[in-house]
Scaffold this active site. Sequence first.
Site, PDB file in Angstrom:
ATOM      1  N   LYS A   1       0.812  -1.215   0.000  1.00 15.48           N
ATOM      2  CA  LYS A   1       0.000   0.000   0.000  1.00 15.48           C
ATOM      3  C   LYS A   1       0.848   1.269   0.000  1.00 15.48           C
ATOM      4  O   LYS A   1       0.467   2.264  -0.624  1.00 15.48           O
ATOM      5  CB  LYS A   1      -0.958   0.014   1.189  1.00 15.48           C
ATOM      6  CG  LYS A   1      -0.292   0.098   2.553  1.00 15.48           C
ATOM      7  CD  LYS A   1      -1.320   0.062   3.663  1.00 15.48           C
ATOM      8  CE  LYS A   1      -0.663   0.049   5.033  1.00 15.48           C
ATOM      9  NZ  LYS A   1       0.081   1.264   5.342  1.00 15.48           N
ATOM     10  N   THR A   2       2.012   1.241   0.654  1.00 17.10           N
ATOM     11  CA  THR A   2       2.861   2.439   0.679  1.00 17.10           C
ATOM     12  C   THR A   2       3.343   2.770  -0.722  1.00 17.10           C
ATOM     13  O   THR A   2       3.411   3.939  -1.117  1.00 17.10           O
ATOM     14  CB  THR A   2       4.059   2.242   1.638  1.00 17.10           C
ATOM     15  OG1 THR A   2       3.558   1.840   2.912  1.00 17.10           O
ATOM     16  CG2 THR A   2       4.836   3.532   1.808  1.00 17.10           C
TER      17      THR A   2
ATOM     18  N   ASP B   1      -3.684   7.257   4.793  1.00 20.20           N
ATOM     19  CA  ASP B   1      -3.232   5.887   5.038  1.00 20.20           C
ATOM     20  C   ASP B   1      -3.882   5.362   6.322  1.00 20.20           C
ATOM     21  O   ASP B   1      -4.276   6.141   7.186  1.00 20.20           O
ATOM     22  CB  ASP B   1      -1.703   5.902   5.174  1.00 20.20           C
ATOM     23  CG  ASP B   1      -1.105   4.510   5.174  1.00 20.20           C
ATOM     24  OD1 ASP B   1      -1.803   3.556   4.766  1.00 20.20           O
ATOM     25  OD2 ASP B   1       0.064   4.365   5.569  1.00 20.20           O
ATOM     26  N   GLU B   2      -3.961   4.046   6.468  1.00 22.06           N
ATOM     27  CA  GLU B   2      -4.492   3.391   7.679  1.00 22.06           C
ATOM     28  C   GLU B   2      -5.855   3.973   8.067  1.00 22.06           C
ATOM     29  O   GLU B   2      -6.112   4.298   9.229  1.00 22.06           O
ATOM     30  CB  GLU B   2      -3.501   3.557   8.854  1.00 22.06           C
ATOM     31  CG  GLU B   2      -2.100   3.057   8.588  1.00 22.06           C
ATOM     32  CD  GLU B   2      -1.981   1.532   8.590  1.00 22.06           C
ATOM     33  OE1 GLU B   2      -3.027   0.858   8.615  1.00 22.06           O
ATOM     34  OE2 GLU B   2      -0.857   1.020   8.557  1.00 22.06           O
TER      35      GLU B   2
ATOM     36  N   GLN C   1      -7.354  -5.037  10.084  1.00 11.83           N
ATOM     37  CA  GLN C   1      -6.230  -4.612  10.918  1.00 11.83           C
ATOM     38  C   GLN C   1      -6.591  -3.433  11.818  1.00 11.83           C
ATOM     39  O   GLN C   1      -5.716  -2.706  12.279  1.00 11.83           O
ATOM     40  CB  GLN C   1      -5.022  -4.245  10.045  1.00 11.83           C
ATOM     41  CG  GLN C   1      -4.425  -5.434   9.306  1.00 11.83           C
ATOM     42  CD  GLN C   1      -3.114  -5.090   8.635  1.00 11.83           C
ATOM     43  OE1 GLN C   1      -2.078  -4.947   9.276  1.00 11.83           O
ATOM     44  NE2 GLN C   1      -3.159  -4.952   7.318  1.00 11.83           N
TER      45      GLN C   1
ATOM     46  N   ARG D   1       2.589 -10.695  10.460  1.00  9.34           N
ATOM     47  CA  ARG D   1       3.933 -10.086  10.612  1.00  9.34           C
ATOM     48  C   ARG D   1       5.006 -11.049  10.114  1.00  9.34           C
ATOM     49  O   ARG D   1       6.139 -10.642   9.834  1.00  9.34           O
ATOM     50  CB  ARG D   1       4.254  -9.766  12.090  1.00  9.34           C
ATOM     51  CG  ARG D   1       3.370  -8.755  12.805  1.00  9.34           C
ATOM     52  CD  ARG D   1       3.105  -7.506  12.027  1.00  9.34           C
ATOM     53  NE  ARG D   1       1.872  -7.618  11.277  1.00  9.34           N
ATOM     54  CZ  ARG D   1       1.535  -6.846  10.262  1.00  9.34           C
ATOM     55  NH1 ARG D   1       2.341  -5.904   9.839  1.00  9.34           N
ATOM     56  NH2 ARG D   1       0.392  -7.011   9.616  1.00  9.34           N
TER      57      ARG D   1
END
Length: 672
Positions: free
Chosen positions: A29-30, A216-217, A247, A606
Site C-alpha cells: 500500500k505504501t 493511510d491506515e 487490521q 507479521r
Amino acid sequence: MNKLNPRQNEAVRYADGPLLVLAGAGSGKTSVITRKIAYLIEQKGIPGRHIAAVTFTNKAAREMKERVGRIVDRGKSRGLIVSTFHNLGLNMIREEHAHLGYYPGFSIFDAEDAKALLQDLMLREDTADEGDELSDIQMTISSWKNAMRRPEEAYSKAEDEREQRIALIYKRYNEYLKAYNAVDFDDLILLPVLLFRECPDVLAKWRRKIRYMLVDEYQDTNVCQYELVKMLVAERAAFTVVGDDDQSIYAWRGARPENLAQLKQDFPSLKIIKLEQNYRSTSRILRCANTVIANNPHVFEKALWSEHTVGNEIRVIRCRNEDAEAERIATEILDNKLKNGLEFRDFAVLYRGNHQSRLLEMKMQAYQIPYRMSGGQSFFSKNEIKDAMSYLRLLVNPDDDAAFLRVVNVPRREIGPRTLEQLNHYARSREVSLFRALADMGAESHIAERGLERLRRFAHWVDRTCERLHTDNPVHVIKQLFTDIEYEEWLHQHSATPKQAERRMENIWYLVESIQRMLDDGKGTADETGIEDAITRLVLRDMMEQREEEDDSDKVQMLTLHASKGLEFPHVFIMGMEEEILPHRASIEEGNIEEERRLMYVGITRARETLSMTYAASRKQYGEKIETIPSRFLDEFPEEDLRWEGTGDLDQEANQKKGKATLSALLGDLGV
C-alpha cells in the site's frame, strides 16, 4: 508504474472521484500511495503544494516522504504535505491560532502533562480518589474529545453522577489549558474541526490549499479524524483512502473500522479497489490468516494470496508453565541462529501485554541474547524529569514561557488559572515573556493583588537561584533548588506508594549526576562545558534516545502485538496463546472478541517465513498455580497447517535430541 501489479496500477491511475483502496497486510500500500502522489503531480498536473498525504506515525510519514523524494522532482513536489494527522492539525492551529483565541508559541501537553494537570485539578477540588481513576478520567476525556463531545454536551448526556463529575473536571481542564495557552494531543484534531464548523471562510481557505488528499491506515481514524477529512474533501471528493478493516486494533483509543463503510454512505460514487496479493508471507501463513479472520463479520470481503512457496507448518508449542515457555522461546532462537546462520534481528517475539515480557527478558539475559524492547518510556518523558528539565530551562532562560507554565504551580503555589490568564494577557499586550511581565510596574493594574504577590515571590526566588547558578557551584545550586521547593514531599503526595516516590526522586538525582559528569568531562578542554551547554546537551540527549528507538542493530525484537503493526520479520513467535491472555480477559467480558481476532490476524501476518505460537499449560496468578485453557483462536487455524509440540510423551525424547544438537552446534561455533 511497471513495478506495480494490475490492481495497484488501477489504484494509482484512478483520480476521477473518491477511492477506497482495501489493502491487505503486505500488499504494497505504501508503494501505491507514493506512486499515486507522483502520478497526480506528473500526469494530472496537480502542484505538490495542493496535495496532502496523511498517516498515523512519524515513521510512516518519514518513509512516505523519502520514497516520494526518490521518484518526484524536488521542484515539482515543493510544498507537498506528508505528515501525521496530528502534525497536520498542529500546522492548522499554528496558522489559525488567532481565530481560536490562542497566542503564538502555544504549548502542547502530552499525556504525562495532561495527567499531571488533571491530578492537580482533582487535588484542588478535593475529588482525588484511589486506584486507576485518574487514568480512567483521562481516557474518558480523550474519548469525548475524539468523539467531538464538548464539556457541556458531556454533562447533559452523562448517564450517571460519575460521568457528570468527569464532565465538570473536563470543563475545568479545558479552562486551565486555555489559561496556559496550551492544547493537548486530542485538541490537535478537535480544534481545527470546530474552527472549520464555525468559520466557513477558514475552511474554504484550507480546501483551496488541499485539492487532493490521501489518507493511510483509514481504519484507524476516529470520529474526529473522519470529520476533519470529510470537511476538507467534501467539495471536490478528490481523495484516496487506504485501509484494512481486518487490521483495525485501536478501538480503545477511538478507532472506528466502521468509517470505511461510512465512506460509501457519505460518498455514493466511491470506487473500491482491493489489493489482495501479499508480497511478504508464505502461502501457508496467509491461508491461516484468512481462515482465522473469516470468523469476523465483514462489510468488504477479501482474501490474501501470494506467489511465494507454501512454506513450513505453523508450530504450536505447549509448555509446562510460563517459565518453560520463556525458556523454550529463548533456546529456540539460539538454536535457529546457530544451526541456520541467522541474525538475531531476524526474530521477533510478540505478546498481548507488556507484563509477559519480564520473564522472557530474564531468559534472554541468561542466554546472553541481545534484544530490544519497543514502546518503553523514555527517561526524559517521565513526569518528574520533565518538571526538573523545565526548572533548569527556566534558570538558563527565564523567557521560556512553556517551562514557566510547567513549573509555576509545581509544587502548588496557590496560583489559579484566572491569575495566569491575567498574566498571559498582560504579557502579550506588552509583547514580553511571562517572567519579564512580572517585573513591570503596570502588572499591578492587570493582575489581582494576591495572585501577583505569589507570582512575584516565585520570580524573585528564580532570580536569586539564577544568580547563584553563575557564582556558586552550579550542581550544588541545582540540588538546593529541589530542597527549596520541597519536591520530594510533593512526589510523596502525588505517587501511588512511598516506594514509587523514592524511585522518582532517584531519577532526579540521576539527572543531577549527569549534569555533574558533563561539567567534569568538559573541564580543562578548549570548549569547557558551562551549565547552559550541559542543560542543552541533556535536551539533545533525549532526541538521540528517540533516534536509538529506530536502530537496526542485531537484536531480537520484543514487542506487543499492537506495537508490531506495520512491521515484518522473517521468524515470529507469538507467546501466551491462552484464553484470558489472547483473547484478553477484558475483551471476553465485554464481548469484544472481534478486535482480539484482528489483533491475532495482525500477529500472524507479521511473519514472512516461519510462525511459532506458544502457550503454558499452567500459569501462576496472584501466587496460585492455575490450569490454563488454550486460546480459542488455535481452534480456528486449519488443522492441516499446524504442527503441535509438547502434547505427547515423545516430546521429551525429541527435546533431549534437540538440546544435544544445539550444544554440538554451539561447541562447533566456539571451535571446541
